[in-house]
Design a protein around this motif. Structure first.
Motif, PDB file in Angstrom:
ATOM      1  N   LYS A  10       0.831  -1.493  -0.244  1.00  0.00           N
ATOM      2  CA  LYS A  10      -0.242   0.133   0.119  1.00  0.00           C
ATOM      3  C   LYS A  10       0.991   1.310   0.044  1.00  0.00           C
ATOM      4  O   LYS A  10       0.548   1.439  -1.128  1.00  0.00           O
ATOM      5  CB  LYS A  10      -1.036   0.161   1.245  1.00  0.00           C
ATOM      6  CG  LYS A  10      -1.930  -1.155   1.140  1.00  0.00           C
ATOM      7  CD  LYS A  10      -3.214  -1.356   2.539  1.00  0.00           C
ATOM      8  CE  LYS A  10      -2.870  -1.893   2.755  1.00  0.00           C
ATOM      9  NZ  LYS A  10      -3.872  -1.513   4.223  1.00  0.00           N
ATOM     10  N   ALA A  11       2.039   1.415   0.547  1.00  0.00           N
ATOM     11  CA  ALA A  11       2.642   2.633   0.643  1.00  0.00           C
ATOM     12  C   ALA A  11       3.344   2.584  -0.755  1.00  0.00           C
ATOM     13  O   ALA A  11       3.746   3.473  -0.903  1.00  0.00           O
ATOM     14  CB  ALA A  11       3.943   2.197   1.954  1.00  0.00           C
ATOM     15  N   ARG A  33       3.280   5.449  -3.244  1.00  0.00           N
ATOM     16  CA  ARG A  33       4.734   6.035  -3.398  1.00  0.00           C
ATOM     17  C   ARG A  33       4.400   6.397  -5.022  1.00  0.00           C
ATOM     18  O   ARG A  33       4.173   7.511  -5.595  1.00  0.00           O
ATOM     19  CB  ARG A  33       6.059   5.547  -3.458  1.00  0.00           C
ATOM     20  CG  ARG A  33       6.396   5.814  -1.972  1.00  0.00           C
ATOM     21  CD  ARG A  33       7.581   5.855  -1.300  1.00  0.00           C
ATOM     22  NE  ARG A  33       7.684   3.965  -1.977  1.00  0.00           N
ATOM     23  CZ  ARG A  33       7.274   3.113  -1.395  1.00  0.00           C
ATOM     24  NH1 ARG A  33       7.019   3.176  -0.124  1.00  0.00           N
ATOM     25  NH2 ARG A  33       8.144   1.010  -1.861  1.00  0.00           N
ATOM     26  N   GLU A  34       3.836   5.852  -5.754  1.00  0.00           N
ATOM     27  CA  GLU A  34       4.208   5.988  -7.104  1.00  0.00           C
ATOM     28  C   GLU A  34       2.604   6.506  -7.442  1.00  0.00           C
ATOM     29  O   GLU A  34       3.020   7.111  -8.594  1.00  0.00           O
ATOM     30  CB  GLU A  34       3.985   4.184  -7.472  1.00  0.00           C
ATOM     31  CG  GLU A  34       5.523   3.600  -7.129  1.00  0.00           C
ATOM     32  CD  GLU A  34       5.652   1.758  -7.924  1.00  0.00           C
ATOM     33  OE1 GLU A  34       4.762   1.883  -8.900  1.00  0.00           O
ATOM     34  OE2 GLU A  34       6.118   1.356  -7.200  1.00  0.00           O
ATOM     35  N   VAL A  35       2.152   6.331  -7.323  1.00  0.00           N
ATOM     36  CA  VAL A  35       0.256   7.170  -7.766  1.00  0.00           C
ATOM     37  C   VAL A  35       1.154   8.946  -7.888  1.00  0.00           C
ATOM     38  O   VAL A  35       1.050   9.669  -8.627  1.00  0.00           O
ATOM     39  CB  VAL A  35      -0.676   6.740  -7.405  1.00  0.00           C
ATOM     40  CG1 VAL A  35      -2.224   7.852  -7.469  1.00  0.00           C
ATOM     41  CG2 VAL A  35      -1.098   5.624  -7.107  1.00  0.00           C
ATOM     42  N   THR A  36       0.964   8.807  -6.069  1.00  0.00           N
ATOM     43  CA  THR A  36       2.373  10.444  -6.059  1.00  0.00           C
ATOM     44  C   THR A  36       3.134  10.867  -6.548  1.00  0.00           C
ATOM     45  O   THR A  36       2.352  11.815  -7.167  1.00  0.00           O
ATOM     46  CB  THR A  36       2.496  10.443  -4.489  1.00  0.00           C
ATOM     47  OG1 THR A  36       1.217  10.017  -3.760  1.00  0.00           O
ATOM     48  CG2 THR A  36       2.864  11.898  -4.607  1.00  0.00           C
ATOM     49  N   ASP A  37       4.363   9.913  -7.233  1.00  0.00           N
ATOM     50  CA  ASP A  37       4.920  10.282  -7.864  1.00  0.00           C
ATOM     51  C   ASP A  37       4.157  10.758 -10.017  1.00  0.00           C
ATOM     52  O   ASP A  37       4.698  12.011 -10.743  1.00  0.00           O
ATOM     53  CB  ASP A  37       6.014   9.467  -8.112  1.00  0.00           C
ATOM     54  CG  ASP A  37       6.857   9.215  -7.172  1.00  0.00           C
ATOM     55  OD1 ASP A  37       7.082   9.855  -6.315  1.00  0.00           O
ATOM     56  OD2 ASP A  37       7.749   7.840  -6.849  1.00  0.00           O
ATOM     57  N   SER A  38       3.000   9.818 -10.125  1.00  0.00           N
ATOM     58  CA  SER A  38       2.902  10.027 -11.838  1.00  0.00           C
ATOM     59  C   SER A  38       2.285  11.385 -11.365  1.00  0.00           C
ATOM     60  O   SER A  38       1.850  11.779 -12.769  1.00  0.00           O
ATOM     61  CB  SER A  38       2.040   8.829 -11.578  1.00  0.00           C
ATOM     62  OG  SER A  38       2.589   7.906 -11.788  1.00  0.00           O
ATOM     63  N   LEU A  39       1.322  11.513 -10.780  1.00  0.00           N
ATOM     64  CA  LEU A  39       0.480  12.989 -10.792  1.00  0.00           C
ATOM     65  C   LEU A  39       1.391  14.627 -10.640  1.00  0.00           C
ATOM     66  O   LEU A  39       1.473  15.365 -10.856  1.00  0.00           O
ATOM     67  CB  LEU A  39      -0.392  13.282  -9.554  1.00  0.00           C
ATOM     68  CG  LEU A  39      -1.177  11.875  -9.145  1.00  0.00           C
ATOM     69  CD1 LEU A  39      -2.106  11.824  -7.871  1.00  0.00           C
ATOM     70  CD2 LEU A  39      -2.247  12.795 -10.732  1.00  0.00           C
ATOM     71  N   HIS A  71      -4.490  13.334  -2.331  1.00  0.00           N
ATOM     72  CA  HIS A  71      -4.473  12.802  -1.308  1.00  0.00           C
ATOM     73  C   HIS A  71      -5.015  11.270  -1.485  1.00  0.00           C
ATOM     74  O   HIS A  71      -5.454  11.753  -2.322  1.00  0.00           O
ATOM     75  CB  HIS A  71      -5.777  13.555  -0.505  1.00  0.00           C
ATOM     76  CG  HIS A  71      -5.612  15.174   0.171  1.00  0.00           C
ATOM     77  ND1 HIS A  71      -5.220  14.941   1.290  1.00  0.00           N
ATOM     78  CD2 HIS A  71      -5.032  15.875  -0.482  1.00  0.00           C
ATOM     79  CE1 HIS A  71      -5.339  16.378   2.166  1.00  0.00           C
ATOM     80  NE2 HIS A  71      -4.649  16.798   0.602  1.00  0.00           N
ATOM     81  N   ILE A  72      -4.361  10.345  -1.087  1.00  0.00           N
ATOM     82  CA  ILE A  72      -4.617   9.302  -1.992  1.00  0.00           C
ATOM     83  C   ILE A  72      -5.448   8.011  -0.224  1.00  0.00           C
ATOM     84  O   ILE A  72      -4.822   7.935   0.435  1.00  0.00           O
ATOM     85  CB  ILE A  72      -3.827   8.812  -1.976  1.00  0.00           C
ATOM     86  CG1 ILE A  72      -3.033   9.232  -4.029  1.00  0.00           C
ATOM     87  CG2 ILE A  72      -3.465   7.185  -2.312  1.00  0.00           C
ATOM     88  CD1 ILE A  72      -1.952   9.071  -3.416  1.00  0.00           C
TER      89      ILE A  72
END
Length: 66
Positions: free
Chosen positions: A17-18, A22-28, A40-41
């Motif tokens: 989950k971490a 991280r990866e969704v944040t990096d993509s955005l 916010h995720i």
């Protein structure tokens, strides 16, 4: 301010989950130029008996695959 809701069936580890966060944040940040502090995720874990797939509840579908 991006709000991302990820829905998964239960079973992912805290580390997995971490990594998703991280990866969704990096993509955005990379694709949309968003600031990490504005992202916010939420990860919602759903029991397999509460998730439908292929016309069946997921736990029942998995039983048929064995």
């Amino acid at each position: 301010m991006p709000y991302i809701n990820i829905q998964i069936t239960t079973g992912a580890t805290k580390e997995q989950k971490a990594q998703l966060v991280r990866e969704v944040t990096d993509s955005l940040v990379r694709i949309l130029g968003k600031k990490p502090e504005h992202i916010h995720i939420v990860i919602q874990e759903i029991e397999e008996e509460n998730w439908g797939f292929c016309g069946l509840l997921t736990d029942e579908w998995k039983k048929q695959q064995n």
